[in-house]
Design an enzyme around this catalytic site. Structure first.
Site: not given
Ligand code: IPM
Ligand code: MN
Length: 366
Positions: A224, A248
């Site tokens: 994050d 990804d």
């Protein structure tokens, strides 16, 4: 000059804009091949939705065999609205995942560069992104994409994130070895404050550094925070090492930095045969209109040439891309509202012309 070198490529155009962008990549490959004294033979095969329509399967055996027998695989993109209701093994994306697994390409390399001269195309402030040069090293054949158990349960569904130590070790080696040829700095990204599998990741990666690459720098970020840092200050990154799902997501995020997903190539290596494909998807909304940006596919072809040992020709392609973009040739994704746009094929031809110039000056490497 040696005129006998030849490279057999399995060409998997796939769906949506895949065919039109890879056609330009082949055009550019042809142009540099004649200029550099080798030949390229591309043989077309189906994958994804196109394969489903023709054979009922997204990754037919004939495609698998052709890929395994080739010197390299050049892929466009898979998927589209036509197959959105398909599930599981009938999804076009399943064909791509099976291809990666069949080739054993566990290391996905996604370079993201924002040259100072083109930082104005970024949605972020040019003074913050200009000069960005990140290499994402994404683990590609493990993690939650392939973990078991996976599927429906009595009252829900589950997917499982699994990594063996050996899988983490081998992708860590790739990241450190790339860093040795760059700025010597690796950022490993995980979610070790929550996930057990990330705790293991955070044990194995530093051990590999200590044992094999003590001179390189390593730091760890939670995913994050890493996402925030990529937007806030992308120049702090050199090599980013991460797992399949985080890689990804982060690579799409980073693809916004140069201003278009249409610029980013990728190389998937580590297996029997390398796989080269743009980071972007099949963009069905603009497919078939000759407006898509072929740059990502063309730069993927350059990475393909690097992998088969044609590094001078690969540099010539990168030179051709820079020359065409710097000369103001812009597809719609890159053009400012008052700028003229060119078509997919016009940009492809322009790159081919510059790339075939036998004396490229100052060709950059990714
Ligand atoms: C990518 C794509 C694929 C992935 C999809 C199409 C399966 O998003 O190459 O990044 O998730 O790996
Ligand atoms: Mn993706």
């Amino acid at each position: 000059m040696d005129n006998t070198r030849s490279h057999d490529i399995a060409w998997l155009p796939g769906d949506g804009i895949g065919p039109e962008v890879t056609r330009e990549a082949l055009r550019v490959l042809d142009a540099v091949a004649s200029a550099h004294g080798f030949s390229v033979t591309a043989t077309e095969h189906r994958i994804g939705g196109a394969a489903l329509d023709e054979t009922g399967r997204p990754f037919p055996t004939s495609t698998r065999e052709a890929c395994l027998e080739s010197d390299a695989v050049l892929l466009g993109a898979v998927g589209g609205p036509k197959w959105n209701d398909n599930t599981g093994e009938q999804r076009p994306e399943h064909g791509l995942l099976t291809l990666r697994k069949a080739l054993g390409v566990y290391a996905n390399l996604r370079p993201v560069r924002v040259p100072e001269a083109r930082a104005g195309a970024s949605p972020l402030r040019p003074d913050r992104v200009g000069g960005t040069d990140i290499l994402f090293v994404r683990e590609l054949t493990g993690g939650i994409y392939f973990g078991t158990p996976e599927g429906r349960t009595d009252d829900g569904a589950r997917s499982t994130m699994v990594y063996s130590e050996a899988e983490i070790e081998r992708i860590a080696h790739v990241a450190f070895q790339r860093a040795q040829r760059r700025d010597g700095h690796v950022t490993s990204v995980d979610k070790a404050n929550v996930l057990e599998v990330s705790e293991l990741w955070r044990e194995v990666v530093p051990r590999i550094r200590e044992e094999h690459y003590p001179d390189l720098e390593l730091r760890h970020l939670y995913v994050d925070n890493a996402a925030m840092q990529v937007v806030r200050d992308p120049r702090q990154f050199d090599v980013v090492l991460t797992g399949n799902l985080f890689g990804d997501i982060l690579s799409d995020l980073a693809a916004a930095l140069p201003g278009s997903l249409g610029l980013l190539p990728s190389a998937s290596v580590g297996g029997a045969v390398g796989l080269f494909e743009p980071v972007h998807g099949s963009a069905p909304d603009i497919a078939g209109q000759d407006v898509a940006n072929p740059t990502a596919a063309i730069l993927s072809a350059a990475l393909l040439l690097d992998a088969v040992g044609e590094t001078a020709a690969a540099d010539a392609i990168r030179h051709g891309v820079d020359a065409a973009l710097d000369a103001g040739f812009r597809t719609a994704d890159l053009a400012a509202s008052d700028e003229e746009t060119v078509s997919t094929s016009t940009l492809g031809r322009e790159v081919a012309t510059h790339a075939a110039d036998p004396a490229p000056k100052n060709a950059p490497t990714p």
